[in-house]
Design an enzyme around this catalytic site. Sequence first.
Site, PDB file in Angstrom:
ATOM      1  N   THR A  44       0.826  -1.210   0.000  1.00  0.00           N
ATOM      2  CA  THR A  44       0.000   0.000   0.000  1.00  0.00           C
ATOM      3  C   THR A  44       0.857   1.256   0.000  1.00  0.00           C
ATOM      4  OG1 THR A  44      -1.611  -1.230   1.316  1.00  0.00           O
ATOM      5  CG2 THR A  44      -1.930   1.141   1.131  1.00  0.00           C
ATOM      6  N   THR A  45       1.943   1.251   0.800  1.00  0.00           N
ATOM      7  CA  THR A  45       2.837   2.408   0.845  1.00  0.00           C
ATOM      8  C   THR A  45       3.478   2.655  -0.516  1.00  0.00           C
ATOM      9  OG1 THR A  45       3.284   1.932   3.173  1.00  0.00           O
ATOM     10  CG2 THR A  45       4.786   3.451   2.076  1.00  0.00           C
ATOM     11  N   TYR A  53     -12.983  -5.276   0.390  1.00  0.00           N
ATOM     12  CA  TYR A  53     -14.220  -4.946  -0.310  1.00  0.00           C
ATOM     13  C   TYR A  53     -15.250  -6.070  -0.322  1.00  0.00           C
ATOM     14  CZ  TYR A  53     -17.504  -2.848  -3.582  1.00  0.00           C
ATOM     15  OH  TYR A  53     -18.635  -2.345  -4.155  1.00  0.00           O
ATOM     16  N   TYR A  79      -1.119 -10.209   5.988  1.00  0.00           N
ATOM     17  CA  TYR A  79      -1.249  -8.780   6.290  1.00  0.00           C
ATOM     18  C   TYR A  79      -2.684  -8.494   6.697  1.00  0.00           C
ATOM     19  CZ  TYR A  79      -1.000  -3.672   5.413  1.00  0.00           C
ATOM     20  OH  TYR A  79      -1.057  -2.309   5.520  1.00  0.00           O
ATOM     21  N   ARG A  87      -8.498  -0.989   6.180  1.00  0.00           N
ATOM     22  CA  ARG A  87      -8.519  -0.935   4.714  1.00  0.00           C
ATOM     23  C   ARG A  87      -9.337  -2.081   4.112  1.00  0.00           C
ATOM     24  NH1 ARG A  87      -4.984   2.586   2.186  1.00  0.00           N
ATOM     25  NH2 ARG A  87      -3.381   3.519   3.509  1.00  0.00           N
ATOM     26  N   LYS A 120       1.779  -9.531   9.471  1.00  0.00           N
ATOM     27  CA  LYS A 120       1.878  -8.095   9.726  1.00  0.00           C
ATOM     28  C   LYS A 120       0.531  -7.681  10.303  1.00  0.00           C
ATOM     29  CE  LYS A 120       2.221  -3.623   7.362  1.00  0.00           C
ATOM     30  NZ  LYS A 120       2.333  -2.940   6.047  1.00  0.00           N
ATOM     31  N   ILE A 128       6.797  -3.825  10.337  1.00  0.00           N
ATOM     32  CA  ILE A 128       6.832  -3.490   8.917  1.00  0.00           C
ATOM     33  C   ILE A 128       6.506  -2.015   8.867  1.00  0.00           C
ATOM     34  CG2 ILE A 128       5.958  -3.996   6.618  1.00  0.00           C
ATOM     35  CD1 ILE A 128       7.403  -6.355   7.994  1.00  0.00           C
TER      36      ILE A 128
END
Length: 297
Positions: free
Chosen positions: A45-46, A108, A134, A139, A162, A204
Amino acid sequence: MKLGSIGTAMVTPFNEDGKIDYEVTTLLINHLIDNGTNSLIVNGTTGESPTLSEEEKERLLVHTISIVNGRIPVIAGTGSNDTQASIRATKRAELLGADGVMLVVPYYNKPDQNGMYEHFKTIAENTSLPILLYNIPGRSGVNLSAETVIRLSKITNIEAVKEASGDLAQMAAIIEGTDDTFSVYSGDDALTLPLLAIGGEGVISVSSHIAGLEMQRMIADFRNGNTASAATHHQILMPLFHAVFSKPNPVPIKYLLKRAGLPVGDVRLPLVGIAGEDTYLNLTMQTFKQQFDSKRE
């Protein structure tokens, strides 16, 4: 999967035309390795993965692996909310030479716990690479429970998680319920020290782009039994951690990297960058540097 104490979720540098800048990416990779990063996570994402094409993701991964040249592990973000697409991306990352993959909880479509278990299990069965789960409910819209992580940890190549739920009780339950070969990493910079205190492995990180060495000092102090110094480092770092997430990630960290002399460029829409000077970010970074400089003296 030996990610070390700090894995950096690397930003993706863009040039003025909005294309990936591979020269700056090389500078950034070497900067991160020189400043405390033990492993790199690419296409997360980053790194603005939602806006990268499959071709861009592959080329960025290949470039990163080439520049790293075996110095630290390179982990590819290959997860999505489509199991078959995740399998294809994971197989491709394995072919290209990644050291492991990071798989985000499907977003989603909001699967239940059994759906998440089957999603990750099916991907794991289609690769020999180590897997970093993750969990980021903010999100994805769903939380990967401790019970499901514990169940998944029994699959040989699912080796770490993570955890960005912000729930230390959940993290503690995972640590207690998994064996010593399974690692729990914080997905929040601010919870690095608290997670270490309950038996976690590390973080992370996003802030490690600019504070990696200082974060490593905090971790080393804690592991060496100097908890008072570790707590002081944590307190100095906290305002920076908050500043780095004061706007949508990776907007602040890209701004701070540019201020530090690494021209990583702007973000892609739908994110928007910071126009002009940001007094809050500038002051936070200046204060952070002053406090750590004074502690060195």
